[in-house]
Each structure stands twice: as structure tokens, then as C-alpha cells.
Motif scaffolding. Sequence first.
Motif, PDB file in Angstrom:
ATOM      1  N   GLY A 224      44.510  34.932  28.553  1.00  0.00           N
ATOM      2  CA  GLY A 224      43.808  36.008  27.876  1.00  0.00           C
ATOM      3  C   GLY A 224      42.638  36.566  28.661  1.00  0.00           C
ATOM      4  N   CYS A 225      42.618  36.321  29.961  1.00  0.00           N
ATOM      5  CA  CYS A 225      41.494  36.765  30.803  1.00  0.00           C
ATOM      6  C   CYS A 225      41.804  38.061  31.559  1.00  0.00           C
ATOM      7  CB  CYS A 225      41.092  35.663  31.784  1.00  0.00           C
ATOM      8  SG  CYS A 225      40.172  34.322  31.007  1.00  0.00           S
ATOM      9  N   GLY A 226      42.743  38.835  31.064  1.00  0.00           N
ATOM     10  CA  GLY A 226      43.013  40.140  31.660  1.00  0.00           C
ATOM     11  C   GLY A 226      44.098  40.145  32.710  1.00  0.00           C
ATOM     12  N   THR A 227      44.776  39.016  32.906  1.00  0.00           N
ATOM     13  CA  THR A 227      45.878  38.974  33.863  1.00  0.00           C
ATOM     14  C   THR A 227      47.081  39.733  33.313  1.00  0.00           C
ATOM     15  OG1 THR A 227      45.175  36.825  34.703  1.00  0.00           O
ATOM     16  CG2 THR A 227      47.443  37.465  35.148  1.00  0.00           C
ATOM     17  N   ARG A 228      47.682  40.572  34.157  1.00  0.00           N
ATOM     18  CA  ARG A 228      48.863  41.327  33.778  1.00  0.00           C
ATOM     19  C   ARG A 228      50.076  40.792  34.525  1.00  0.00           C
ATOM     20  NH1 ARG A 228      46.887  47.204  35.355  1.00  0.00           N
ATOM     21  NH2 ARG A 228      46.621  46.016  37.277  1.00  0.00           N
ATOM     22  N   ARG A 229      51.236  41.223  34.106  1.00  0.00           N
ATOM     23  CA  ARG A 229      52.458  40.716  34.740  1.00  0.00           C
ATOM     24  C   ARG A 229      52.501  41.022  36.223  1.00  0.00           C
ATOM     25  NH1 ARG A 229      57.701  41.390  30.725  1.00  0.00           N
ATOM     26  NH2 ARG A 229      57.204  39.593  29.413  1.00  0.00           N
ATOM     27  N   ASP A 230      51.987  42.190  36.630  1.00  0.00           N
ATOM     28  CA  ASP A 230      52.048  42.504  38.055  1.00  0.00           C
ATOM     29  C   ASP A 230      51.000  41.734  38.857  1.00  0.00           C
ATOM     30  OD1 ASP A 230      49.872  43.833  37.063  1.00  0.00           O
ATOM     31  OD2 ASP A 230      50.471  45.826  37.720  1.00  0.00           O
ATOM     32  N   ASP A 231      50.105  41.003  38.180  1.00  0.00           N
ATOM     33  CA  ASP A 231      49.163  40.119  38.878  1.00  0.00           C
ATOM     34  C   ASP A 231      49.763  38.746  39.157  1.00  0.00           C
ATOM     35  OD1 ASP A 231      46.953  41.930  38.831  1.00  0.00           O
ATOM     36  OD2 ASP A 231      46.563  41.385  36.740  1.00  0.00           O
ATOM     37  N   VAL A 232      50.821  38.401  38.420  1.00  0.00           N
ATOM     38  CA  VAL A 232      51.340  37.035  38.461  1.00  0.00           C
ATOM     39  C   VAL A 232      51.799  36.598  39.855  1.00  0.00           C
ATOM     40  CG1 VAL A 232      53.179  35.506  37.620  1.00  0.00           C
ATOM     41  CG2 VAL A 232      51.885  36.919  36.014  1.00  0.00           C
ATOM     42  N   PRO A 233      52.568  37.410  40.607  1.00  0.00           N
ATOM     43  CA  PRO A 233      52.980  36.955  41.944  1.00  0.00           C
ATOM     44  C   PRO A 233      51.799  36.595  42.840  1.00  0.00           C
ATOM     45  CG  PRO A 233      54.301  38.841  41.273  1.00  0.00           C
ATOM     46  CD  PRO A 233      53.209  38.702  40.257  1.00  0.00           C
ATOM     47  N   SER A 234      50.751  37.424  42.825  1.00  0.00           N
ATOM     48  CA  SER A 234      49.566  37.127  43.644  1.00  0.00           C
ATOM     49  C   SER A 234      48.863  35.873  43.142  1.00  0.00           C
ATOM     50  CB  SER A 234      48.593  38.309  43.618  1.00  0.00           C
ATOM     51  OG  SER A 234      49.172  39.451  44.207  1.00  0.00           O
ATOM     52  N   LEU A 235      48.834  35.689  41.830  1.00  0.00           N
ATOM     53  CA  LEU A 235      48.189  34.510  41.272  1.00  0.00           C
ATOM     54  C   LEU A 235      48.930  33.240  41.692  1.00  0.00           C
ATOM     55  CD1 LEU A 235      46.693  34.295  37.743  1.00  0.00           C
ATOM     56  CD2 LEU A 235      48.141  32.439  38.559  1.00  0.00           C
ATOM     57  N   LEU A 236      50.256  33.277  41.641  1.00  0.00           N
ATOM     58  CA  LEU A 236      51.041  32.106  42.032  1.00  0.00           C
ATOM     59  C   LEU A 236      50.912  31.814  43.527  1.00  0.00           C
ATOM     60  CD1 LEU A 236      54.263  32.640  39.879  1.00  0.00           C
ATOM     61  CD2 LEU A 236      52.292  31.169  39.403  1.00  0.00           C
ATOM     62  N   ARG A 237      50.819  32.868  44.337  1.00  0.00           N
ATOM     63  CA  ARG A 237      50.605  32.646  45.773  1.00  0.00           C
ATOM     64  C   ARG A 237      49.239  32.010  46.012  1.00  0.00           C
ATOM     65  NH1 ARG A 237      53.338  37.639  46.220  1.00  0.00           N
ATOM     66  NH2 ARG A 237      51.362  38.805  46.288  1.00  0.00           N
ATOM     67  N   ALA A 238      48.240  32.424  45.234  1.00  0.00           N
ATOM     68  CA  ALA A 238      46.903  31.833  45.382  1.00  0.00           C
ATOM     69  C   ALA A 238      46.901  30.374  44.953  1.00  0.00           C
ATOM     70  CB  ALA A 238      45.887  32.624  44.559  1.00  0.00           C
TER      71      ALA A 238
END
Length: 357
Positions: A224-238
Amino acid sequence: SNGVASAHHFGATLGTLSAITDLDLSTNPIDDATCATLIRATLNGQAGHTLRCLNLGATGAADRSATACAETFHENGGCIALRSLCISGAVSDVGATRIASTLSHAFNLQELWLGNCISDVGAEALLAAIVAPASAHHAASRLNLLGLGGEVRSGVIIRNSELGPRTAEMCAEMLPRSSSCLSDLRLTGNSGISGPGCIRLLGGLQASQQKGGSCLLRSLHIDGCGTRRDDVPSLLRALDPVWVLHELKIDSENIDEMSSRASSHEVGTPAGGKSPLKVGGGGGAQRLLTLQQKLAMAKLLEDNKAMGVRRVESWRLSCSLAEVAWVFTSLCAKVSPQVMEAGLEAWDGADCAHFVC
């Protein structure tokens, strides 16, 4: 004034009880002045030596209540047994800063929940106090859990909507280089932090080895911190190079549904009892992660728990081997195996041309 007097009398009565360990006044219509009076009377009495949990969530508690706690910690911190404290109503940066200034005196405090009007300024004060090393003048904070968002005991929901990406940036800067006791950070429901902010936070944690600290953060809630679906790939790489986390919560039920449930007094899950991956359940909230992504993250977190930093070392080695394999299967595809096995000194112009082309 009658409410304050009643609170003083009630607190004084509680203060004489030498066996009380848990006081939950959450969701009661108690104003800030009354809460502050109650805190002083209770913690400065006999109960202060035995009380382990104080919950003033979803009341009118604000900066006066936070100040009362801070002053009590400063005066009698060594005698106060309190391990878990929740003050939420309208605690702002003022209250958060005052609590932060006395964390080194709260010798037994392990769990702190604060809301709901804290911004990056208050978050920075809290983080700085948590990571500050012990010195000749003050002890190090013993706080294990900092909750600036999410569900507390008794279904209370905390949310500090003024928190922004700067909070994530400060976590990324401070936590990897610290040796603090903080092992659990809850930021649930603060959408101003944003997806890029969450990615930056995870990116900072990957530096835990290089910054001279021994980061103990094991649980991070950023649902619930503002992450969107198109942020997920970058988040998983991080997340790939991060070995310290054992639990990461990204997906959850809608925070407004949680608030609605809390207002109906449905009892929530107490802190603790963690699983490696929490993806939420029920409700109509849109999920960020696919099933494949959930399974991959669950395995990564389990490997972190079992292998620690060796998991990242193995991952980096596999990436290096994959790059080498790509060179051989792509760039060297037209070079004969005999020439490749003979070494570079056996290469002639034609072989080099095949490699370049």
C-alpha cells in the motif's frame, strides 16, 4: 478538565497495581490531554515496573501524549518495563521528535507504533535515534519494531499519509550502515512513499555488506505504499542482491478495507507470528504480483533465511556464468570449437572476423 481529573484518578489507581502487564484503551474517545495525564499517572506509579504493553491507538492521543511518554522515559526510563507502545490519533513530527530524543532512555522498549500525522521530518528523527550508536552519554536504542503504518493489535490501523519518498531514501541511507536492533519496519498504507521510493529502499539494503554495519532488518512491510504493477519488475530486480530480508510484504488487502474492519472493532493479528512472504488475502484489492513472481520471491526469502549472504554470492556467480555462456553461444557461435579450445593465440584474422560479426 473533568476528563483529565478522571484520567489522573484512573491512572493513579492503575499505578498502584503491581501485577498489571497489558493496558489496551484503543478506539476509546479519549482526548490528547486525558491520554497524557493517564500516561504520566500510570507509568510513574507501581504499574510502570510491570506494564509491558500500552495501546492508545485510534484515540485522541497526539503530541501531548507523546511528550508525556518522552518525559517519563527521560526521568524514569531505567525503571519502566514497557516493551510495546502504540500512540495514534494525531501524533505529528513534534511528538515523533520528542519520542525519538528519549529512545536511548527507554531501556526496555522494543516495539513502537506512532501516527497519524508524521511526515518525513518525524521519520528522520526516529530513524536517526534508532541507528545512533551507544556513546559515553547515552545508550543505543533497543527498538526491534518501528510501525509507521499497518495494523496493530485490536485491529487499529496506523497510516501517516504525509510520509513521502524521502522516508524511503533515509531508510536506504541509514539502515545498511547501522548496527541497530531494528529488525522489523512497517510502512504499510503510506502511498506517498511511491513505487520508486520502495525500489530505492530495497536498493539501499543491498549495500548492507559494504557500509560497515551489521543491518539486522529482517522484515519489511511496504504494501500500500504506492507501488504499481509496472514498478514490480524493477522492485524484484532490486531485491535480487538483498540478503538481509526474511519477510517482505508488498501485496495486501486494500488499506481502506482494513480501516473499515478496524472501525467495526474486529480484532486484528498481533505483531509477530511471521511467515517468509505475506501477500495478503481476501478483499477486492488488485494484486501486484503474479503467481510466478510470488513463488520466486518466496524462494528468494527462504534462501536468505537459510543461506544469508551466501545466497547473493551464489546469485552473482550465476549471473557471471550466464554472461560468459552468452559470449560463447552468441559471439563465438561461428568460431570453430578447436580454435576456441586452443586459446586466443591460435586465432587468426578469419576467426577474429567471425567473432566481431
